[in-house]
Enzyme design. Sequence first.
Site, PDB file in Angstrom:
ATOM      1  CG  HIS A 306      -1.658   1.267   1.456  1.00  0.00           C
ATOM      2  ND1 HIS A 306      -1.333   2.187   2.436  1.00  0.00           N
ATOM      3  CD2 HIS A 306      -2.728   1.776   0.795  1.00  0.00           C
ATOM      4  CE1 HIS A 306      -2.191   3.195   2.380  1.00  0.00           C
ATOM      5  NE2 HIS A 306      -3.042   2.970   1.397  1.00  0.00           N
ATOM      6  CG  ASN A 307      -0.431   5.053   0.035  1.00  0.00           C
ATOM      7  OD1 ASN A 307      -1.098   4.815  -0.965  1.00  0.00           O
ATOM      8  ND2 ASN A 307      -0.865   5.847   0.989  1.00  0.00           N
ATOM      9  CD  GLU A 336      -2.159   2.743  -3.356  1.00  0.00           C
ATOM     10  OE1 GLU A 336      -3.201   3.409  -3.465  1.00  0.00           O
ATOM     11  OE2 GLU A 336      -1.771   2.252  -2.276  1.00  0.00           O
ATOM     12  CG  ASP A 338      -1.637   7.211  -4.261  1.00  0.00           C
ATOM     13  OD1 ASP A 338      -2.189   6.220  -4.754  1.00  0.00           O
ATOM     14  OD2 ASP A 338      -1.717   7.506  -3.058  1.00  0.00           O
ATOM     15  CG  HIS A 351      -0.796  10.056   0.988  1.00  0.00           C
ATOM     16  ND1 HIS A 351      -1.090  10.189   2.317  1.00  0.00           N
ATOM     17  CD2 HIS A 351      -1.762   9.242   0.483  1.00  0.00           C
ATOM     18  CE1 HIS A 351      -2.166   9.486   2.607  1.00  0.00           C
ATOM     19  NE2 HIS A 351      -2.586   8.903   1.505  1.00  0.00           N
ATOM     20  CD  GLU A 385      -5.787   6.560  -4.834  1.00  0.00           C
ATOM     21  OE1 GLU A 385      -6.459   7.467  -4.320  1.00  0.00           O
ATOM     22  OE2 GLU A 385      -5.086   5.772  -4.188  1.00  0.00           O
TER      23      GLU A 385
END
Length: 870
Positions: A306-307, A336, A338, A351, A385
Amino acid sequence: MASGIIFPCTHSDAYLQPLMVGSVMRKVKSRSRNKQRYFKLQEDGMSICELYKEDGKAQSTFSVGDVESVREGHQSEVLQSIADEFPADRCFTLVFRGRRGNLDLVAETAEEAQTWIKGVQKLMEHLESMTPKERMDQWIWDWFRKADKNKDGRMNFKEVRDLLKMMNIDMNEHHALHLFRLADRSKSETLEDEEFVVFYKTLTKREDVLRVFKEYSGDGHKLSLIDLEDFLRDEQQNSESSQKHALEVINRYEPSEAAKRVPAMSIDGFLMYLSSAEGSIFNPHLQGIYQDMSQPLSHYFISSSHNTYLLEDQLIGQSSVEGYIRALKRGCRCVELDCWDGPNGEPIIYHGHTFTSKILFKDVVIALEKYAFRASEYPVILSMENHCGVEQQGVLAQHLHHILGDKLLKNPLDIKMSDRLPSPQDLMGKILIKGKKIGRVEKSPSRTGRVEKSPSRADRVEKSPSRVGRVEKSPSRVGRVEKSPSRTGRVEKSPSRVGRVESPSRAGRVEKSPSRADRVEKSPSRVGRVEESPSRAGRVEESPSRTGRVEESLSRAAEESLAAEVSDEEKDDDIDEENSHHADNSKQTSKRRLSRHLSDCVVYCKSVQFTSFEHSRLNSKFYEMSSFTESKARKFIHTAGADFVHHNIKQLTRVYPGGLRTDSSNFHPQDMWNVGCQLVALNFQTAGEEMDLNDGLFSQNGHCGYILKPKILRCYETKFDPESPQDHEEYQTVRLAIQVISGQQFPKLSKKEGSIVDPLVRVEIHGVPLDQAKQETRHIDNNGFNPLWYDTVQFLLHVPELALVRFVVEDHDHTSKNDFIGQYTLPFTCIQPGYRHVPLLSKDGTSLSPSSLFVHVRITKLTGGRYNSP
């Protein structure tokens, strides 16, 4: 010390002599922070110290064994930032195991840089090739060096007493003096060379192993071929047990040539066998690829991050390409990204709407291309994302195509399309994109022609203003706001569905409003639009049995013209689930557009909004997948566990940490694995129990990042529910009994003089709710060197194929929380019964060798039926 136990290559290798002299180099932390430091290889040939100046006190020391690799040139973000100041041939990076940050260095000359690069690499190669005896010799020499305070090459009794404290031993002074005098054969009141070796071996004598040895030895001095065969069959439960196998064990581990000729095994050979991989608690046959890799992707647990870009917390932490490199090298198969609009037309990763630092999307893709298949050849999934505007979405697609090249999966595989995903074996060496997609996978999207009808709900989304930090409302990304009073019809709402994207309904679900077609706009840039409707009104459903070709064609055309929401993570769910109704009322209708070029990158991992398990069962395509926050997933686990298991047989599911985990903490992944969720995304940068479990699960099957789920999670017929496991057809309980016998050479936690640990061992079971349990041994006062317990813990396992067993060693404290010493986690199905050693790992997951536990394991099946390994 005697030459036999001096590090073999430090005094003879030309590469290492300059390292022992030392060098002044620049230690670079950032473009503005680089200072000169003195680095020197210490006498043990195992550690390098950093000093402020040549004759100064050591600022820090690290072991060469902690170095994972050496990178030459500007191969780190830090060194790239100073590339205009320092040439690449003077720069190199030491990459450490675990979560420790890299050490970026700049030598005074290119020649000096090469000396250090080659020297460290040679030391690393030597450590990898050392035999168990050489490792023991090195360990002894290291202790001698630490205890010889006056550096005269010998140890007096005072130095020996200090050594005992360093080794976590609180020994009676009279007994210590007795051992000292037994070893002092020269009667010089000091221990030299081999005398210290005798003293050390007396300290490390394994009475626990000797006890087992004598139990099976016919004469108490050796194990004959028949004695060893009996031990391997009766205690180790070795299915290959035979005199031939016993002879192979003797030839492999017995150090005495005379004993080999008998043939027989001495106590030294027996200890070497028990300390080897063959004598480990982890079955060595399950460490390589042993599972069937030809089943659909949905049948595997997939190591997920995650992230991934974050090295620290979620608010002000550093973003770095290193996050991806570290995760991939640990076998992670889903990372991931973003993505946000960046300056100069280049998308960035960070983020959103926080103070985390920003990195270029392009740099991340370059790293992915280089490191994606270093640790595993099985497919990597990029969870995109996407918060970018249309223009920079095109740049995203361009970078993916140009940098990844043939590694990027661009089209469905040339296999017959069916109702199941391709396998990890089918997709070897490929990188898949997870994200929103215009249209279907079965056929290439239609890019021309006028659209007469509205698409299905697959591409319509809701946006909540409460999704702070996830959605960027830039002018380039927000379309025309339209509200149509004529848009009425059935509305589906869930009180907790805040900011969520809805799942597609391909089976003929079409909106009949004539004004809807007018809203579908075809752009020269091949861009579709997405409507974000807070009310979700205006949907008219047709029967799932609709088969009219004309209507289906029109529906597809519309579907392929519109875009989906760019991001599908529900970041606000955990923060404001209870107030979701209020959030629904405050939503604003807007349109968001998705680039066709980026959409086309998505093949088998099309992100859709989850509506219900029933809806998915009737309508979802095999290539569609949904994402859940931990709380949403947990809710379904408790209320519809069997349905969740059923859903995950065909569909991929990703679960990620809730929005309140700004400290990058992790949720307990076992609950998600129990229902077959494949992509359980954790913050890899955060050490702790959760990552121990993740590392433990994926430690099998070659660390390839794919673990075949147990049969009960792959077959529709089993109707398995983790909340009531006794109801499934192949229910089989197992009793696990572990006798914790002893511990060996635990690390000292406190540098305070005289501080010695009081160890205890806790054994934990992580599995279905009925199996969750933990038991502890008593603590042993003042002995972290060779404590003895002989304490037994027992567990009843209802679903052994899902259980993970975790050993934790702690320093007992009467007044405060116990201190962590080490741990080891492995799947129950990988445990070898019998007398076994358990190697301990640090909090960061790195080896604490020679620290270990010695245990005896017994596994007993209790009920009828069949127990099948996964």
